[in-house]
Scaffold this active site. Structure first.
Site, PDB file in Angstrom:
ATOM      1  N   SER A 139       0.859  -1.191   0.000  1.00 56.26           N
ATOM      2  CA  SER A 139       0.000   0.000   0.000  1.00 56.26           C
ATOM      3  C   SER A 139       0.893   1.238   0.000  1.00 56.26           C
ATOM      4  O   SER A 139       2.027   1.201   0.524  1.00 56.26           O
ATOM      5  CB  SER A 139      -0.872   0.017   1.260  1.00 56.26           C
ATOM      6  OG  SER A 139      -1.535   1.265   1.385  1.00 56.26           O
ATOM      7  N   TYR A 152      -1.833  -1.085  10.300  1.00 57.66           N
ATOM      8  CA  TYR A 152      -1.913  -1.258   8.842  1.00 57.66           C
ATOM      9  C   TYR A 152      -0.606  -0.793   8.203  1.00 57.66           C
ATOM     10  O   TYR A 152      -0.010  -1.496   7.381  1.00 57.66           O
ATOM     11  CB  TYR A 152      -3.102  -0.463   8.297  1.00 57.66           C
ATOM     12  CG  TYR A 152      -3.349  -0.663   6.816  1.00 57.66           C
ATOM     13  CD1 TYR A 152      -4.319  -1.560   6.377  1.00 57.66           C
ATOM     14  CD2 TYR A 152      -2.621   0.035   5.852  1.00 57.66           C
ATOM     15  CE1 TYR A 152      -4.557  -1.755   5.021  1.00 57.66           C
ATOM     16  CE2 TYR A 152      -2.853  -0.150   4.499  1.00 57.66           C
ATOM     17  CZ  TYR A 152      -3.824  -1.042   4.082  1.00 57.66           C
ATOM     18  OH  TYR A 152      -4.042  -1.224   2.741  1.00 57.66           O
TER      19      TYR A 152
HETATM   20  P1  NAD Z   1     -11.354  -6.231   0.268  1.00 60.28           P
HETATM   21  O1  NAD Z   1     -11.808  -6.200   1.683  1.00 60.28           O
HETATM   22  O2  NAD Z   1     -12.292  -5.823  -0.795  1.00 60.28           O
HETATM   23  O3  NAD Z   1     -10.795  -7.683  -0.072  1.00 60.28           O
HETATM   24  C1  NAD Z   1      -9.898  -8.318   0.776  1.00 60.28           C
HETATM   25  C2  NAD Z   1     -10.182  -9.806   0.751  1.00 60.28           C
HETATM   26  O4  NAD Z   1      -9.203 -10.430   1.593  1.00 60.28           O
HETATM   27  C3  NAD Z   1     -11.551 -10.155   1.328  1.00 60.28           C
HETATM   28  O5  NAD Z   1     -12.219 -11.045   0.459  1.00 60.28           O
HETATM   29  C4  NAD Z   1     -11.228 -10.794   2.672  1.00 60.28           C
HETATM   30  O6  NAD Z   1     -12.168 -11.789   3.062  1.00 60.28           O
HETATM   31  C5  NAD Z   1      -9.868 -11.389   2.392  1.00 60.28           C
HETATM   32  N1  NAD Z   1      -9.096 -11.620   3.604  1.00 60.28           N
HETATM   33  C6  NAD Z   1      -8.762 -10.722   4.572  1.00 60.28           C
HETATM   34  N2  NAD Z   1      -8.061 -11.330   5.534  1.00 60.28           N
HETATM   35  C7  NAD Z   1      -7.941 -12.629   5.176  1.00 60.28           C
HETATM   36  C8  NAD Z   1      -7.330 -13.762   5.763  1.00 60.28           C
HETATM   37  N3  NAD Z   1      -6.703 -13.693   6.951  1.00 60.28           N
HETATM   38  N4  NAD Z   1      -7.400 -14.950   5.119  1.00 60.28           N
HETATM   39  C9  NAD Z   1      -8.047 -15.040   3.931  1.00 60.28           C
HETATM   40  N5  NAD Z   1      -8.655 -14.016   3.325  1.00 60.28           N
HETATM   41  C10 NAD Z   1      -8.598 -12.823   3.952  1.00 60.28           C
HETATM   42  O7  NAD Z   1     -10.041  -5.321   0.225  1.00 60.28           O
HETATM   43  P2  NAD Z   1      -9.231  -4.712  -1.029  1.00 60.28           P
HETATM   44  O8  NAD Z   1      -9.396  -3.241  -0.963  1.00 60.28           O
HETATM   45  O9  NAD Z   1      -9.520  -5.447  -2.266  1.00 60.28           O
HETATM   46  O10 NAD Z   1      -7.741  -5.023  -0.528  1.00 60.28           O
HETATM   47  C11 NAD Z   1      -6.922  -6.023  -1.120  1.00 60.28           C
HETATM   48  C12 NAD Z   1      -5.492  -5.720  -0.761  1.00 60.28           C
HETATM   49  O11 NAD Z   1      -5.124  -4.450  -1.306  1.00 60.28           O
HETATM   50  C13 NAD Z   1      -5.267  -5.597   0.759  1.00 60.28           C
HETATM   51  O12 NAD Z   1      -4.030  -6.161   1.104  1.00 60.28           O
HETATM   52  C14 NAD Z   1      -5.263  -4.099   0.983  1.00 60.28           C
HETATM   53  O13 NAD Z   1      -4.513  -3.741   2.112  1.00 60.28           O
HETATM   54  C15 NAD Z   1      -4.592  -3.625  -0.307  1.00 60.28           C
HETATM   55  N6  NAD Z   1      -4.865  -2.220  -0.622  1.00 60.28           N
HETATM   56  C16 NAD Z   1      -6.111  -1.799  -0.948  1.00 60.28           C
HETATM   57  C17 NAD Z   1      -6.312  -0.450  -1.247  1.00 60.28           C
HETATM   58  C18 NAD Z   1      -7.666   0.090  -1.645  1.00 60.28           C
HETATM   59  O14 NAD Z   1      -7.796   1.342  -1.765  1.00 60.28           O
HETATM   60  N7  NAD Z   1      -8.672  -0.735  -1.894  1.00 60.28           N
HETATM   61  C19 NAD Z   1      -5.243   0.446  -1.185  1.00 60.28           C
HETATM   62  C20 NAD Z   1      -3.993  -0.024  -0.831  1.00 60.28           C
HETATM   63  C21 NAD Z   1      -3.814  -1.363  -0.554  1.00 60.28           C
END
Ligand code: NAD
Length: 251
Positions: A139, A152
């Protein structure tokens, strides 16, 4: 046919990456602890070229059990690409003095410990491939913060460090990179019960030199690029529409 394994595949960015590679003709394994979301993905992609086991990737015994299934499914074939994407999307932990150790641990386990456990379990399968890649979804919060997002930010900073250390340790056979997404709108890529299509304020779009908020597809395309980028390893790629290079002063 090449094979990719994506953690956190049920919703959001992970779902978009899994779908993108399926459309490119890859075999896809998607792990998540959200079984309802996985059921939808299984329905959409089918089981001929997909495997969707429920797994808490921050839990050692769960990862070991699940990889037993993955090994059987691969039947001697290599794993070409691993994406450590799982993470807790909400970064806000509240005040430091009220942050319990168990809550701190949830962020660390879902992003950082999970990437260690899953990469370790995947290693023999990645080593079967001619040119394997691992991409960790970090991130921009690894290098910049809002207040009260300690766990985080620390989890993602740790993931960035794990990335360059694994690149040095596992090369040349396996390349390891990180993507640092900025603000990515995942509403349209949630499971149907939680899907949304929010509008964004003009000032939020303007904060990005690219003129818009990110889409999960932007991240999927970057994973595909990193998989084919033979001379790129140990890197951290900001996919943020330029947000991190823009100063916030208004004129
Ligand atoms: P999201 O919540 O839409 O999806 C995350 C998925 O991970 C979910 O389906 C959840 O059930 C699964 N998950 C979480 N913990 C888990 C575990 N211990 N075991 C198995 N599955 C697990 O989130 P997203 O926004 O798609 O995020 C995906 C990745 O991208 C994350 O690592 C997040 O930190 C990173 N990220 C997202 C953003 C954003 O703006 N959306 C920005 C920077 C980084």
């Amino acid at each position: 046919m090449q094979t990719i394994l994506v953690t956190g595949a049920g919703n959001g960015i992970g779902r978009a990456i899994t779908t993108h590679f399926h459309r490119l003709g890859w075999r896809v394994a998607g792990l998540d602890r959200d079984s309802e979301a996985l059921d939808e993905l299984r329905e959409a992609i089918g089981t001929d070229s997909g495997l969707f086991p429920t797994c808490d990737v921050g839990c050692e015994s769960d990862v070991e059990r699940t990889f037993g299934e993955v090994v059987e499914w691969l039947d001697g074939d290599p794993l070409d690409c691993l994406v450590n994407n799982a993470g807790i999307a909400n970064p806000y932990a509240g005040k430091l003095e009220e942050l319990a150790l168990g809550d701190w641990q949830k962020w660390i386990d879902a992003s950082l410990t999970a990437a260690f456990l899953v990469t370790r379990a995947a290693l023999p399968l990645l080593r079967r491939a001619e040119d394997a890649s691992v991409t960790n979804i970090s991130s921009t919060r690894a290098v910049m913060s809002e207040a009260d997002t300690f766990a985080y930010a620390a989890a993602k900073g740790g993931l960035d460090a794990l990335t360059h250390s694994l690149a040095v340790s596992l090369g040349p056979a396996i390349r390891v990179n990180a993507i640092r997404p900025g603000w990515i709108e995942t509403g349209p890529w949630q499971k149907s019960a939680e899907r949304s299509h929010p509008d964004h304020r003009p000032q939020d779009c303007k904060q990005h030199p690219a003129g818009r908020i990110g889409r999960p597809e932007d991240i999927a395309e970057a994973v595909a690029y990193l998989h084919t980028a033979a001379f790129v390893t140990g890197q951290h790629l900001n996919i943020d529409g330029g947000m991190t290079v823009k100063m916030i002063y208004e004129h």
